[in-house]
Design a protein around this motif. Sequence first.
Motif, PDB file in Angstrom:
ATOM      1  N   GLN A 120       0.894  -1.196  -0.012  1.00 48.48           N
ATOM      2  CA  GLN A 120       0.039   0.012  -0.021  1.00 48.48           C
ATOM      3  C   GLN A 120       0.976   1.203   0.059  1.00 48.48           C
ATOM      4  O   GLN A 120       0.413   2.239  -0.713  1.00 48.48           O
ATOM      5  CB  GLN A 120      -0.892  -0.029   1.245  1.00 48.48           C
ATOM      6  CG  GLN A 120      -2.122  -1.072   0.938  1.00 48.48           C
ATOM      7  CD  GLN A 120      -3.050  -1.015   2.280  1.00 48.48           C
ATOM      8  OE1 GLN A 120      -2.902  -0.121   3.012  1.00 48.48           O
ATOM      9  NE2 GLN A 120      -3.809  -2.152   2.195  1.00 48.48           N
ATOM     10  N   HIS A 121       1.908   1.207   0.743  1.00 46.69           N
ATOM     11  CA  HIS A 121       2.696   2.338   0.780  1.00 46.69           C
ATOM     12  C   HIS A 121       3.486   2.665  -0.553  1.00 46.69           C
ATOM     13  O   HIS A 121       3.490   3.945  -1.303  1.00 46.69           O
ATOM     14  CB  HIS A 121       3.966   2.018   1.727  1.00 46.69           C
ATOM     15  CG  HIS A 121       5.020   3.277   1.677  1.00 46.69           C
ATOM     16  ND1 HIS A 121       6.180   3.337   1.240  1.00 46.69           N
ATOM     17  CD2 HIS A 121       4.880   4.407   2.527  1.00 46.69           C
ATOM     18  CE1 HIS A 121       6.886   4.341   1.532  1.00 46.69           C
ATOM     19  NE2 HIS A 121       6.077   5.041   2.461  1.00 46.69           N
ATOM     20  N   ARG A 122       3.835   1.494  -1.287  1.00 46.07           N
ATOM     21  CA  ARG A 122       4.421   1.887  -2.664  1.00 46.07           C
ATOM     22  C   ARG A 122       3.293   2.350  -3.727  1.00 46.07           C
ATOM     23  O   ARG A 122       3.388   3.146  -4.311  1.00 46.07           O
ATOM     24  CB  ARG A 122       4.857   0.615  -3.282  1.00 46.07           C
ATOM     25  CG  ARG A 122       6.182   0.156  -2.636  1.00 46.07           C
ATOM     26  CD  ARG A 122       7.180   0.897  -3.129  1.00 46.07           C
ATOM     27  NE  ARG A 122       7.602   1.787  -2.003  1.00 46.07           N
ATOM     28  CZ  ARG A 122       8.039   3.044  -2.178  1.00 46.07           C
ATOM     29  NH1 ARG A 122       8.349   3.440  -3.224  1.00 46.07           N
ATOM     30  NH2 ARG A 122       8.302   3.554  -1.044  1.00 46.07           N
ATOM     31  N   ILE A 123       2.152   1.764  -3.511  1.00 47.58           N
ATOM     32  CA  ILE A 123       1.057   2.359  -4.353  1.00 47.58           C
ATOM     33  C   ILE A 123       0.656   3.809  -4.024  1.00 47.58           C
ATOM     34  O   ILE A 123       0.414   4.616  -4.909  1.00 47.58           O
ATOM     35  CB  ILE A 123      -0.313   1.286  -4.313  1.00 47.58           C
ATOM     36  CG1 ILE A 123       0.081   0.147  -4.933  1.00 47.58           C
ATOM     37  CG2 ILE A 123      -1.386   1.807  -4.994  1.00 47.58           C
ATOM     38  CD1 ILE A 123      -0.658  -0.979  -4.856  1.00 47.58           C
ATOM     39  N   ARG A 124       0.480   4.266  -2.829  1.00 48.31           N
ATOM     40  CA  ARG A 124      -0.065   5.504  -2.264  1.00 48.31           C
ATOM     41  C   ARG A 124       1.003   6.392  -2.206  1.00 48.31           C
ATOM     42  O   ARG A 124       0.835   7.391  -1.909  1.00 48.31           O
ATOM     43  CB  ARG A 124      -0.725   5.403  -1.038  1.00 48.31           C
ATOM     44  CG  ARG A 124      -1.866   4.103  -1.278  1.00 48.31           C
ATOM     45  CD  ARG A 124      -3.279   4.719  -1.635  1.00 48.31           C
ATOM     46  NE  ARG A 124      -3.577   6.160  -1.298  1.00 48.31           N
ATOM     47  CZ  ARG A 124      -4.163   6.516  -0.232  1.00 48.31           C
ATOM     48  NH1 ARG A 124      -4.395   5.548   0.882  1.00 48.31           N
ATOM     49  NH2 ARG A 124      -4.612   7.648  -0.003  1.00 48.31           N
TER      50      ARG A 124
END
Length: 139
Positions: free
Chosen positions: A59-63
Amino acid sequence: MLSELRVVLPGIQLLAAFLLILPFNTGFRDATSSEKGVYFVAFVTAVFASILTIAPTSQHRIRWREGDKEALMRTANRLTIAGTVSLAVSLAASVFLVAQVLYAETAASIVAGAMVASIVWWWYVQPVLRRAREGRGRA
């Protein structure tokens, strides 16, 4: 948060890997249906723990750079706690399975119960008590 996940994730993956190879061992065929059921709980919850603890990184990578760090951290915190709960179930089931094979169901229940009590105390109760003593709100 990501540093904490780097600490817990290898342990989860190691447990899942050991559990993954167990059914391919020739002796596993002789396991009772009860032992196979406990094994399956241990395996599935280890995999679920892995999924939950990897999720914050994904999620950190995507957001990345969307300016919503606070929400991302709250979500990562919840996922990590849920991952440790799943890991606790997997550890307890694994301990129960090993103790049941080595000794008897009563001994296995006592040992697994002691493991659950230890995990609940050290992982959850102590930090909640400390937070309450220090008068801090929920994270």
